[in-house]
Design an enzyme around this catalytic site. Structure first.
Site, short mmCIF file in Angstrom:
data_model
loop_
_atom_site.label_atom_id
_atom_site.label_comp_id
_atom_site.label_asym_id
_atom_site.label_seq_id
_atom_site.Cartn_x
_atom_site.Cartn_y
_atom_site.Cartn_z
N ARG A 71 36.02 41.38 16.87
CA ARG A 71 35.66 40.59 18.04
C ARG A 71 35.18 39.21 17.66
O ARG A 71 34.77 38.43 18.50
CB ARG A 71 34.56 41.32 18.80
CG ARG A 71 34.80 41.44 20.29
CD ARG A 71 33.62 42.21 20.85
NE ARG A 71 33.68 42.31 22.28
CZ ARG A 71 34.21 43.35 22.93
NH1 ARG A 71 34.77 44.35 22.28
NH2 ARG A 71 34.19 43.37 24.24
N ARG A 111 29.50 50.48 34.75
CA ARG A 111 28.87 50.14 33.48
C ARG A 111 27.75 49.14 33.69
O ARG A 111 27.89 48.22 34.48
CB ARG A 111 29.92 49.54 32.53
CG ARG A 111 30.53 50.58 31.62
CD ARG A 111 31.72 50.05 30.86
NE ARG A 111 31.50 48.77 30.20
CZ ARG A 111 32.42 48.14 29.47
NH1 ARG A 111 33.60 48.70 29.29
NH2 ARG A 111 32.17 46.99 28.91
P1 ADP Z 1 34.98 44.87 27.31
O1 ADP Z 1 36.16 44.62 26.43
O2 ADP Z 1 35.37 45.23 28.71
O3 ADP Z 1 33.96 43.77 27.27
P2 ADP Z 1 33.90 46.91 25.47
O4 ADP Z 1 33.62 48.30 25.85
O5 ADP Z 1 34.97 46.65 24.48
O6 ADP Z 1 34.18 46.16 26.83
O7 ADP Z 1 32.56 46.23 24.91
C1 ADP Z 1 31.34 46.28 25.59
C2 ADP Z 1 30.23 45.65 24.77
O8 ADP Z 1 30.06 46.36 23.52
C3 ADP Z 1 30.45 44.20 24.32
O9 ADP Z 1 30.10 43.27 25.32
C4 ADP Z 1 29.53 44.12 23.09
O10 ADP Z 1 28.18 44.00 23.46
C5 ADP Z 1 29.70 45.48 22.46
N1 ADP Z 1 30.78 45.48 21.44
C6 ADP Z 1 31.94 46.20 21.48
N2 ADP Z 1 32.70 45.94 20.39
C7 ADP Z 1 32.02 45.04 19.65
C8 ADP Z 1 32.26 44.36 18.41
N3 ADP Z 1 33.40 44.54 17.73
N4 ADP Z 1 31.32 43.52 17.93
C9 ADP Z 1 30.17 43.32 18.60
N5 ADP Z 1 29.88 43.90 19.77
C10 ADP Z 1 30.78 44.75 20.30
#
Ligand code: ADP
Length: 215
Positions: A88, A161
């Site tokens: 990310r 969520r």
């Molecule tokens: P979306 O893609 O709809 O934002 P996710 O379920 O992928 O939802 O992610 C939700 C939250 O989880 C993010 O906003 C972040 O806080 C955390 N998160 C998920 N993946 C990562 C990552 N690779 N690095 C840092 N934080 C993450």
């Protein structure tokens, strides 16, 4: 196949990932789902992650990279995986490259789901997710369940969520533009990116994605 899925929050990554992983017989690895599982089990990692997630910020790399690595090293991921929500930011992408290189592996494709910002905000504001399975996703107006609050697929409880509120969504979009989008250029330089539109029916998009990946 080893695939990374990218796209803004609300692009439908989770929904598409579930179908694609099934079609391709590889595990769907979602760091968001891993964090949410840790939160509901009350683990130390979950406690740490929750504050960041509720604010729409990224969970620190030290925590995230280790968790993703542990998951990718499980035996079901030996033959490939579909990453959803990881990497990310560029430093996570670099860490993934190092990890794969050490194992003599490489990515096959980065699938970029494109959708404009207004659409994303609408999708997320009405999104409801099943407690039993995060790929069971509904929307209060676009894809309403037959009975309010109940999953059509498994009878599970639907919930919103904590990070799907308007303020947090805006922040998640900012974070996406500033921190996550740069990984698209990073992967373009490796010739891995395939971009598809994430507008339309869920199964149309899955087909589009499968066609794009076949090439
Ligand atoms: P979306 O893609 O709809 O934002 P996710 O379920 O992928 O939802 O992610 C939700 C939250 O989880 C993010 O906003 C972040 O806080 C955390 N998160 C998920 N993946 C990562 C990552 N690779 N690095 C840092 N934080 C993450």
């Amino acid at each position: 196949m080893r695939i990374v899925l990218v796209g803004p929050p609300g692009a439908g990554k989770g929904t598409q990932a579930a179908f694609l992983a099934k079609n391709l017989s590889i595990p769907h690895i979602s760091t968001g789902d891993l964090f949410r599982a840790n939160i509901s089990q009350g683990t130390a990692l979950g406690v740490e992650a929750k504050g960041y997630m509720d604010r729409g910020e990224l969970v620190p790399d030290e925590v995230t990279i280790g968790m993703a690595k542990d998951r990718m090293e499980q035996s079901d991921a030996e033959g490939g995986f579909l990453l959803d929500g990881f990497p990310r930011n560029v430093s996570q992408a670099e860490a993934l490259d190092v990890m794969l290189k050490a194992a003599g592996m490489k990515l096959d494709a980065v699938l970029d789901l494109e959708v404009e910002e207004d659409e994303v905000v609408k999708r997320i504001a009405g999104r409801r997710i099943c407690r039993n399975d995060s790929s069971h996703v509904f929307h209060v107006s676009y894809a309403a369940p037959k009975t309010e609050g109940v999953c059509d697929k498994c009878g599970g409880e639907l919930y919103q969520r904590g990070d799907d509120t308007e303020d947090t969504v805006r922040n998640r979009l900012d974070v996406y533009h500033t921190q996550t989008e740069p990984i698209i250029d990073y992967y373009k330089a490796q010739g891995l990116v395939v971009t598809i539109s994430a507008l339309g029916e869920v199964n149309e998009i899955t087909q589009r994605a499968m066609d794009a990946l076949q090439k």
